[in-house]
Design a protein around this motif. Structure first.
Motif, short mmCIF file in Angstrom:
data_model
loop_
_atom_site.label_atom_id
_atom_site.label_comp_id
_atom_site.label_asym_id
_atom_site.label_seq_id
_atom_site.Cartn_x
_atom_site.Cartn_y
_atom_site.Cartn_z
N ARG A 25 -27.92 30.44 -32.49
CA ARG A 25 -28.63 31.67 -32.16
C ARG A 25 -29.57 32.08 -33.30
N ASP A 26 -29.17 31.83 -34.54
CA ASP A 26 -30.06 32.11 -35.67
C ASP A 26 -31.33 31.27 -35.56
N LEU A 27 -31.18 30.00 -35.19
CA LEU A 27 -32.34 29.13 -35.03
C LEU A 27 -33.21 29.60 -33.86
N TYR A 28 -32.56 30.04 -32.81
CA TYR A 28 -33.30 30.56 -31.65
C TYR A 28 -34.14 31.77 -32.04
N ARG A 29 -33.54 32.72 -32.77
CA ARG A 29 -34.28 33.91 -33.20
C ARG A 29 -35.47 33.54 -34.07
N GLN A 30 -35.25 32.60 -34.99
CA GLN A 30 -36.34 32.18 -35.88
C GLN A 30 -37.49 31.58 -35.08
N ILE A 36 -36.55 40.17 -28.82
CA ILE A 36 -35.75 39.44 -27.85
C ILE A 36 -35.01 40.47 -27.01
N ILE A 37 -35.44 40.62 -25.77
CA ILE A 37 -35.00 41.74 -24.94
C ILE A 37 -33.49 41.79 -24.74
N PRO A 75 -24.22 36.48 -11.79
CA PRO A 75 -24.32 35.83 -13.11
C PRO A 75 -25.69 35.20 -13.31
N THR A 76 -26.27 35.44 -14.48
CA THR A 76 -27.66 35.04 -14.73
C THR A 76 -27.78 34.33 -16.07
N LEU A 77 -28.41 33.16 -16.05
CA LEU A 77 -28.67 32.41 -17.27
C LEU A 77 -29.87 33.05 -17.97
N TYR A 78 -29.67 33.52 -19.21
CA TYR A 78 -30.74 34.27 -19.87
C TYR A 78 -31.13 33.76 -21.25
N GLU A 79 -30.42 32.78 -21.77
CA GLU A 79 -30.80 32.23 -23.09
C GLU A 79 -30.45 30.75 -23.12
N TYR A 186 -32.28 45.95 -29.35
CA TYR A 186 -32.68 44.55 -29.33
C TYR A 186 -32.47 43.98 -30.73
N ASN A 187 -33.20 42.96 -31.08
CA ASN A 187 -33.04 42.33 -32.39
C ASN A 187 -33.91 43.04 -33.42
N ARG A 188 -33.28 43.62 -34.42
CA ARG A 188 -34.05 44.20 -35.52
C ARG A 188 -34.80 43.08 -36.25
N PRO A 189 -35.98 43.40 -36.80
CA PRO A 189 -36.54 44.73 -37.04
C PRO A 189 -37.37 45.30 -35.87
#
Length: 258
Positions: A25-30, A36-37, A75-79, A186-189
């Motif tokens: 998930r860290d790699l995904y955010r980067q 990221i809603i 159920p929904t695939l979202y990431e 959501y994801n800061r900042p």
């Protein structure tokens, strides 16, 4: 769920824990490098199911399924994330994930290139639920007689006191004409700006002025302003764009036939 590619490599998708996919998930955010809603629902107990993706026995990514809140009973695939070295097997890995999870819906933001590609490949009846905006223009709006200030307890915004510094109101003639704030679910900042203008004060540019000032507050707090609105809400679209927001994507939803 396990499958084999034409090369004989075994691919699998199995349910796992949030802790196990934390590094992915860290790699995904980067890689996303934007608001990221649906970032926060991972940390809400019971809201999401996580799957680890493996190729030849090695963990290569993950997929996330939302199962509570707006996604209850659907159920929904979202990431979806796969290490770059294994992206030649993206479609096969995604097919294995769909089969393992049994989902019939995909939801993604269009600036997520991996899942958007999967959406348009595997889903049908794709629609847009929201337009996403990022800040690109500095404005200097100053409607006559309007005054922006930070929100106070007496404004009755029905929010916790600790959130008041990220909320504000616009006064006209001593009356509160508009109110809004910055949400950090959501994801800061990244902070999501919202606003509301009282009916008697609409169509005077007060909404855009309030958004402009909330953007300033957001930056002063060390954060990055973002926004979204319904595609059919023309007034909100114009308000956000007048305040310097520029569209950068959509929240897209599609159905999957298993």
């Amino acid at each position: 769920m396990t499958a084999h590619t034409s090369s004989g490599m075994e691919l699998s998708a199995n349910q796992t824990t949030l802790e196990e996919i934390g590094a992915w998930r860290d790699l995904y955010r980067q890689e996303m490098n934007c608001q990221i809603i649906h970032d926060s629902i991972h940390s809400r107990p019971g809201w999401t199911l996580e799957y680890v993706l493996k190729a030849g026995g090695a963990a290569v990514g993950y997929g996330s399924i939302a199962v509570v809140g707006p996604w209850k009973d659907k159920p929904t695939l979202y990431e979806f994330y796969v290490l770059p070295h294994y992206r030649s097997r993206l479609f096969d890995l995604f097919a294995v994930l769909l089969a393992a999870s049994g989902v019939n819906r995909i939801e993604t933001q269009s600036n997520d290139s991996l899942l958007t590609t999967m959406l348009h490949t595997f889903a049908h009846d794709v629609t847009s639920e929201s337009i996403l905006y990022h800040d690109k223009l500095t404005t200097a709006l100053a409607p006559a007689g309007a005054f922006f200030r930070r929100a106070a307890c007496s404004d009755n915004l029905q929010i916790p006191a600790e959130q008041l510094p990220s909320h504000g109101v616009v006064e006209v003639g001593g009356a509160v004409a508009a109110k809004g704030g910055i949400l950090f679910h959501y994801n800061r900042p990244y902070g999501d700006i919202y606003m509301e203008v009282a009916e008697p004060f609409r169509r005077r540019g007060l909404g855009s002025y309030l958004v402009q000032e909330l953007k300033r507050v957001c930056y002063e707090q060390g954060n990055i302003p973002s926004a979204r609105c319904n595609p059919r809400n023309v007034a909100s679209r114009k308000t956000l764009q007048k305040a310097g927001f520029v569209p950068c994507g959509h929240i897209l939803v599609g159905s999957v036939s298993q």
